[in-house]
Design an enzyme around this catalytic site. Structure first.
Site, short mmCIF file in Angstrom:
data_model
loop_
_atom_site.label_atom_id
_atom_site.label_comp_id
_atom_site.label_asym_id
_atom_site.label_seq_id
_atom_site.Cartn_x
_atom_site.Cartn_y
_atom_site.Cartn_z
N GLU A 40 0.85 -1.20 0.00
CA GLU A 40 0.00 0.00 0.00
C GLU A 40 0.89 1.24 0.00
O GLU A 40 1.68 1.44 0.91
CB GLU A 40 -0.90 -0.01 1.24
CG GLU A 40 -1.64 1.29 1.49
CD GLU A 40 -2.22 1.36 2.90
OE1 GLU A 40 -2.40 2.48 3.40
OE2 GLU A 40 -2.48 0.30 3.49
N LYS A 129 -10.45 -1.51 8.55
CA LYS A 129 -9.16 -1.32 9.21
C LYS A 129 -9.35 -0.72 10.60
O LYS A 129 -9.85 0.40 10.74
CB LYS A 129 -8.29 -0.38 8.36
CG LYS A 129 -6.92 -0.10 8.96
CD LYS A 129 -6.05 0.73 8.03
CE LYS A 129 -6.41 2.19 8.05
NZ LYS A 129 -5.43 3.01 7.32
#
Length: 208
Positions: A40, A129
């Site tokens: 990411e 998340k």
């Protein structure tokens, strides 16, 4: 393999947060060499969109590449156009989730409270998340999942080799790991073998 399956299989999302991404390919290759293939690149650094495109081109199917710290739907669209395979937000950002759903792209939405995590899930984020995970730790994650066992939670922020297994044992489906894995001074020094070594340590910790 689609992005969500890759994340669930590898159980690690490497968060690359640098001031500039001119060494993005080197970092990506070092992580893949260490056994981590889900990466990411956060929008907090210069050149993140270009880095996504470059890494996709250089590594192909060897890495699953996403974009992080996305706050606006326009940012999500630009990253997806550049080749991002998943989009991560630090907080509950429903317009960003909707932009991903419309493009059939995996959204990994940030949240902390049970309400935020549930709303992210209901808005279309297949993964949520828990951020910052260090604030509650594995016990907080376990408490959240008790009444909401269908949530696929990825703790991020404060995950280390020492507590990785504890988070997974508490019910996490994967872990977001950033500064403990990719340190800015290491990248600046070009010591990419250290990133590979750190990646191997995290893979070993996750596998137990």
């Amino acid at each position: 393999m689609n992005p969500i399956d890759q994340i669930l299989e590898s159980k690690i999302v490497a968060i690359v947060r640098l001031d500039t991404y001119d060494r993005a390919i080197d970092v990506a290759q070092a992580l893949v060499a260490g056994g981590i293939n889900v990466l990411e690149f956060t929008l907090t650094g210069r050149g993140a969109i270009e880095a996504i495109s470059a890494v996709r081109g250089a590594l192909g199917d060897a890495a699953c590449v996403g974009v992080g710290t996305v706050l606006q739907q326009e940012e999500a669209a630009a990253a997806i156009d550049a080749g991002a395979q998943f989009v991560v937000t630090p907080a509950l950002r429903k317009p960003v989730i909707a932009a991903c759903v419309n493009r059939n792209i995996l959204a990994l939405s940030g949240g902390f409270t049970p309400t935020e995590l549930l709303e992210a899930h209901e808005a279309g984020a297949a993964l949520v998340k828990l951020f910052p995970a260090r604030q509650g730790g594995p016990n907080y994650l376990k408490d959240v999942l008790a009444p909401l066992p269908f949530l696929k939670i990825v703790p991020t922020g404060g995950v280390s080799t020492a507590n990785a297994r504890d988070f997974l044992a508490a019910g996490a489906v994967a872990l977001g790991i950033g500064g403990n894995l990719i340190a800015k001074p290491v990248v600046a020094a070009g010591a990419f073998d250290q990133i590979t070594a750190a990646a191997r340590e995290y893979v070993a910790a996750v596998q137990g």
